[in-house]
Design a protein around this motif. Structure first.
Motif, PDB file in Angstrom:
ATOM      1  N   ILE A  94      59.587  66.855  22.325  1.00  0.00           N
ATOM      2  CA  ILE A  94      60.742  66.388  22.124  1.00  0.00           C
ATOM      3  C   ILE A  94      60.886  67.028  20.863  1.00  0.00           C
ATOM      4  O   ILE A  94      62.261  67.093  20.388  1.00  0.00           O
ATOM      5  N   THR A  95      60.330  67.621  19.470  1.00  0.00           N
ATOM      6  CA  THR A  95      60.350  68.180  18.305  1.00  0.00           C
ATOM      7  C   THR A  95      60.194  69.502  18.003  1.00  0.00           C
ATOM      8  O   THR A  95      60.846  70.249  17.333  1.00  0.00           O
ATOM      9  N   ALA A  96      59.918  70.767  19.674  1.00  0.00           N
ATOM     10  CA  ALA A  96      59.686  71.266  20.103  1.00  0.00           C
ATOM     11  C   ALA A  96      60.725  71.756  19.753  1.00  0.00           C
ATOM     12  O   ALA A  96      61.189  73.441  19.016  1.00  0.00           O
ATOM     13  N   ALA A  97      61.687  71.888  20.327  1.00  0.00           N
ATOM     14  CA  ALA A  97      63.319  72.854  20.111  1.00  0.00           C
ATOM     15  C   ALA A  97      64.178  73.085  18.869  1.00  0.00           C
ATOM     16  O   ALA A  97      64.684  74.536  18.141  1.00  0.00           O
ATOM     17  N   LEU A 229      50.127  83.340  20.610  1.00  0.00           N
ATOM     18  CA  LEU A 229      50.254  83.076  21.870  1.00  0.00           C
ATOM     19  C   LEU A 229      49.056  82.007  22.581  1.00  0.00           C
ATOM     20  O   LEU A 229      50.355  81.540  23.282  1.00  0.00           O
ATOM     21  N   GLU A 230      48.368  82.105  22.035  1.00  0.00           N
ATOM     22  CA  GLU A 230      47.045  81.162  22.444  1.00  0.00           C
ATOM     23  C   GLU A 230      47.765  79.507  22.390  1.00  0.00           C
ATOM     24  O   GLU A 230      47.466  78.773  22.939  1.00  0.00           O
ATOM     25  N   GLU A 231      47.905  79.776  21.321  1.00  0.00           N
ATOM     26  CA  GLU A 231      48.881  78.203  20.671  1.00  0.00           C
ATOM     27  C   GLU A 231      50.114  77.848  21.486  1.00  0.00           C
ATOM     28  O   GLU A 231      50.525  76.686  22.514  1.00  0.00           O
ATOM     29  N   ALA A 232      50.528  79.514  22.006  1.00  0.00           N
ATOM     30  CA  ALA A 232      51.891  78.563  23.363  1.00  0.00           C
ATOM     31  C   ALA A 232      51.186  78.647  24.666  1.00  0.00           C
ATOM     32  O   ALA A 232      51.951  77.762  25.431  1.00  0.00           O
ATOM     33  N   GLN A 233      50.086  78.918  24.755  1.00  0.00           N
ATOM     34  CA  GLN A 233      49.865  79.173  26.473  1.00  0.00           C
ATOM     35  C   GLN A 233      49.275  76.775  25.833  1.00  0.00           C
ATOM     36  O   GLN A 233      49.325  75.909  27.180  1.00  0.00           O
ATOM     37  N   VAL A 238      58.541  75.334  22.652  1.00  0.00           N
ATOM     38  CA  VAL A 238      58.677  76.681  21.812  1.00  0.00           C
ATOM     39  C   VAL A 238      59.570  77.582  22.825  1.00  0.00           C
ATOM     40  O   VAL A 238      60.222  78.643  23.237  1.00  0.00           O
ATOM     41  N   MET A 239      57.622  78.178  23.963  1.00  0.00           N
ATOM     42  CA  MET A 239      57.835  79.659  24.594  1.00  0.00           C
ATOM     43  C   MET A 239      58.906  79.759  25.436  1.00  0.00           C
ATOM     44  O   MET A 239      59.689  80.795  26.276  1.00  0.00           O
TER      45      MET A 239
END
Length: 266
Positions: A94-97, A229-233, A238-239
């Protein structure tokens, strides 16, 4: 919205408003005609007009001004440190964008003017919620609108110096050189410090101020704010909006080849 600077000379191929390639004059032009800043200018006039419309007395209208001048840098510090740099925001779909727009994009490419200015969708509600209750408590509607007008003026000042801090230009005033150096450290050395723009007193009081790069080790997260990249997975929202993995450093500015070089290359 059509970009009014799309074909101006300071635009570089591959990057739009590249502050790293603007002169001071070009920066002034970009700043004074940027839609967000124009909106703030308009709202300053509107809020001053409303403050005078509800005028009940000098002190009710005036006292909120210095109060906001004191409070606003503290609020900015809190928002910058614990919201803009708060990792839990990208871990929530919800808050990522919002997190991406309000600050992550700016750290991914610190010289890109479009993401340097905060979106009014986020900045205006914040200013209203923070300042109008203070002004209203002091001076009713007149005080509420004078407090909001003060916050808008301070935001314009902040955004001007923030723009200057990312410009490839050496200021002549020592104080401006000083705040530029502090902000550059925030973006290119360690993001967990120097959260101010023009006022670094909260940083000094809360232990996040540092003057030189040698004062602390370089952070590995200065460009990605911990969204690796680890967090994005694990937290891909966000990615997904970016359409690319997070970068550990900004893309270099792309300088168009001169006709002579192009001809020789061919």
């Amino acid at each position: 919205m059509i970009n009014p600077f799309r074909n101006t000379p300071f635009m570089k191929k591959g990057r739009s408003y590249d502050l790293g390639k603007m002169s001071l004059k070009q920066m002034w032009k970009a700043y004074l005609t940027y839609p967000t800043i124009l909106l703030y200018f308009l709202l300053i006039l509107v809020t001053i007009g409303l403050s005078l419309y509800f005028y009940k007395g000098f002190w009710q209208t005036f006292i909120p001004v210095p109060v906001v001048v004191v409070v606003f840098p503290i609020v900015w510090y809190i928002i910058h440190r614990w919201i803009m740099h708060g990792r839990w925001f990208y871990r929530n779909p919800i808050t990522a964008a919002m997190w991406k727009r309000i600050h992550w994009d700016h750290h991914q490419d610190p010289h890109l003017l479009e993401v340097l200015f905060g979106s009014p969708l986020y900045t205006l509600p914040t200013m209203i919620v923070v300042t109008m209750p203070i002004g209203g408590w002091i001076g009713g509607w007149s005080g509420a609108f004078s407090a909001l007008a003060t916050a808008l003026v301070m935001t314009c000042i902040y955004e001007f110096f923030h723009t200057l801090q990312h410009l490839a230009y050496k200021p002549k005033w020592n104080w401006v050189v000083y705040i530029v150096q502090l902000h550059i450290l925030h973006h290119f050395h360690d993001e967990d410090g120097n959260y101010g723009i023009t006022n670094y007193l909260p940083d000094r009081l809360l232990g996040t101020f540092y003057r030189k790069a040698k004062d602390r080790p370089r952070s590995p997260y200065v460009f990605n704010l911990g969204y690796t990249l680890e967090e994005a997975q694990l937290y891909p929202w966000v990615m997904q909006r970016t359409g690319a993995p997070p970068r550990d450093r900004p893309d270099p500015a792309r300088v168009p080849k001169s006709p002579k070089l192009s001809k020789e290359a061919s």
